[in-house]
Write a protein that holds these residues in place. Sequence first.
Motif, PDB file in Angstrom:
ATOM      1  N   ASN A 186       0.802  -1.236   0.000  1.00  0.00           N
ATOM      2  CA  ASN A 186       0.000   0.000   0.000  1.00  0.00           C
ATOM      3  C   ASN A 186       0.835   1.288   0.000  1.00  0.00           C
ATOM      4  O   ASN A 186       0.292   2.372   0.225  1.00  0.00           O
ATOM      5  CB  ASN A 186      -0.956   0.044   1.199  1.00  0.00           C
ATOM      6  CG  ASN A 186      -1.924  -1.122   1.218  1.00  0.00           C
ATOM      7  OD1 ASN A 186      -2.286  -1.665   0.167  1.00  0.00           O
ATOM      8  ND2 ASN A 186      -2.342  -1.516   2.416  1.00  0.00           N
ATOM      9  N   THR A 211      -3.314  -0.381  -2.488  1.00  0.00           N
ATOM     10  CA  THR A 211      -3.566   1.034  -2.783  1.00  0.00           C
ATOM     11  C   THR A 211      -3.293   1.870  -1.539  1.00  0.00           C
ATOM     12  O   THR A 211      -3.700   1.503  -0.429  1.00  0.00           O
ATOM     13  CB  THR A 211      -5.026   1.249  -3.221  1.00  0.00           C
ATOM     14  OG1 THR A 211      -5.300   0.436  -4.372  1.00  0.00           O
ATOM     15  CG2 THR A 211      -5.279   2.705  -3.562  1.00  0.00           C
ATOM     16  N   GLY A 216      -4.586   7.186  -2.528  1.00  0.00           N
ATOM     17  CA  GLY A 216      -5.394   6.362  -3.428  1.00  0.00           C
ATOM     18  C   GLY A 216      -4.615   5.841  -4.630  1.00  0.00           C
ATOM     19  O   GLY A 216      -5.202   5.329  -5.582  1.00  0.00           O
ATOM     20  N   ASP A 218      -2.173   3.293  -6.642  1.00  0.00           N
ATOM     21  CA  ASP A 218      -1.793   1.889  -6.636  1.00  0.00           C
ATOM     22  C   ASP A 218      -0.275   1.762  -6.489  1.00  0.00           C
ATOM     23  O   ASP A 218       0.486   2.462  -7.159  1.00  0.00           O
ATOM     24  CB  ASP A 218      -2.248   1.236  -7.937  1.00  0.00           C
ATOM     25  CG  ASP A 218      -1.923  -0.247  -7.974  1.00  0.00           C
ATOM     26  OD1 ASP A 218      -0.809  -0.590  -8.420  1.00  0.00           O
ATOM     27  OD2 ASP A 218      -2.770  -1.046  -7.555  1.00  0.00           O
TER      28      ASP A 218
END
Length: 226
Positions: A186, A211, A216, A218
């Motif tokens: 993440n 993510t 937000g 990836d």
Amino acid sequence: AKMMSRSLRLAAATAVATCLAASSAGAFQPVSSSARPITALSAAQRNSNANDEEDVSSLLGGVRGIAAAFALFAMTTLSGPAGAVSGGGLDYANLDITGQDFSNEAKTYKGKDFSQVIAKGTNFAKSNLQGCRFYKAYLVNADFSGADLRGAALEDTSMDGASLKDTVASGSYFGQSLLDVKTMENADFSDAQIPVKTLPLVCEREDVKGTNPVTGVDTRESLMCP
């Protein structure tokens, strides 16, 4: 001849009498210590002594000023690590902060210098570490989960077992030790500087996924992994 001899004796006696009279009247007194030349010299000496005292006083004042400046420097620069976790104005280069807790969202360590620190197992979770310098730092088992590492410099560090989970590391600088971290799940590595030979190996890791909860983005896309 007798009259001439008497006249000479009389003239000699008169001359002696005149000299004695002049001596008793002070005509041949020696120059006293209060005479003008001596008085002028004494005044010059007094002025010289006064100037010397002023020079010494000025010199002592300068020394006191230098001592005060050095004391201020020592208090602000040479302070030990006692207040290192305060988030104040101190930097931490070359300090041993092993196991200490820097995980405080209310504090900011933005731009601080952590070069060559020993930070084994140190907790940086959710800390604001934007632009911090960790050059050659010992970060074994350190926890950076959820930390803001944007623009941070982590080249030549030892990061064995360190956690980068959920970190925002966009624009940061990493070395080959990135391969030694515990997890990168993440994390956002957008525009991060990673050695060309290291990046393909990073992309092969199974934990390079997910993510970022803040941006937000990836994780694989942030690394431009295929």
